[in-house]
Design a protein around this motif. Sequence first.
Motif, PDB file in Angstrom:
ATOM      1  N   LYS A 141       0.758  -1.263  -0.335  1.00  0.00           N
ATOM      2  CA  LYS A 141       0.139  -0.101   0.044  1.00  0.00           C
ATOM      3  C   LYS A 141       0.869   1.209   0.061  1.00  0.00           C
ATOM      4  CE  LYS A 141      -3.934  -2.025   2.329  1.00  0.00           C
ATOM      5  NZ  LYS A 141      -4.909  -2.057   3.423  1.00  0.00           N
ATOM      6  N   GLN A 163       0.377   7.251  -1.437  1.00  0.00           N
ATOM      7  CA  GLN A 163      -0.497   6.062  -1.052  1.00  0.00           C
ATOM      8  C   GLN A 163      -1.788   6.698  -1.442  1.00  0.00           C
ATOM      9  OE1 GLN A 163      -0.229   4.727   2.946  1.00  0.00           O
ATOM     10  NE2 GLN A 163      -1.961   3.503   2.764  1.00  0.00           N
ATOM     11  N   GLU A 172      -6.406  -0.852  -2.529  1.00  0.00           N
ATOM     12  CA  GLU A 172      -5.324   0.187  -2.307  1.00  0.00           C
ATOM     13  C   GLU A 172      -3.834  -0.652  -2.262  1.00  0.00           C
ATOM     14  OE1 GLU A 172      -5.942   1.840   1.832  1.00  0.00           O
ATOM     15  OE2 GLU A 172      -7.025   3.287   0.969  1.00  0.00           O
ATOM     16  N   GLU A 173      -3.733  -1.928  -2.710  1.00  0.00           N
ATOM     17  CA  GLU A 173      -2.505  -2.531  -2.860  1.00  0.00           C
ATOM     18  C   GLU A 173      -1.925  -2.295  -4.303  1.00  0.00           C
ATOM     19  OE1 GLU A 173      -1.700  -5.883   0.327  1.00  0.00           O
ATOM     20  OE2 GLU A 173      -2.850  -6.414  -1.298  1.00  0.00           O
TER      21      GLU A 173
END
Lengths: 184, 45
Positions: A141, A163, A172-173
Amino acid sequence: MRQLSIFEVAIIIALGTAAGDPMLSGESAILPSVLVFLVILLVYRIITFFAAKYQKIENILEGVPMYIVENGKFTMNEEGDANFAQDEFFAEMRVQGIEHIGQVRTALLETNGQVSFLFFEDEEVKPGLPIYPKLYAKKSKIIAKPGLYACTHCAEVSHLTQQQACSRCKKEEWVAAINDTRVK
Amino acid sequence: MMASLDWKNIFLNDLDLTIAMEIGLRTVIMFALVLIFLRSTGKRG
């Protein structure tokens, strides 16, 4: 006539005991098993006849092909389909000599479980999600340095400096995208 | 040795028309159930 794949499994299950019981058990005679064979054959013939005649019946029995990758990204409409295992599909792609999803124009999951691929020409290959374990395992992330990153969930590629959630699927990865062409 | 084998029992046992029809019906029903089950797992191929 074309084989309906789901029938192969069903027939193996059904004939398994029908054939095995008379082998083992003194209670089971052979002719009833022959009768079972014939009835299953008849049912199979009837269903394949109608499946060949009516597309709708074939779709119900066999399902329809499903787009997995379009334009170097995972399709979103199959969201939540538990049968679509990402790592299995990655393995399928690696076997086909694919290094990242940016090389793939279209991937189609066929009704028999095989996957068909269409590829980009070398000059059309775009940055994409790497699928080989060493690179993919670096998913995170945290965005260490600015650059092109591919969403691990939907393979959307964005230029990231910090991020953030994927603009397409909100996950979110990320993994650093790669841009290699296919070596033939 | 061979003479002591009950060939009627091996091939027919107590099969008659009623039992034959029942086997046919059972087969159709069970085969349909197996198909429905396999289809509902969603597994392809």
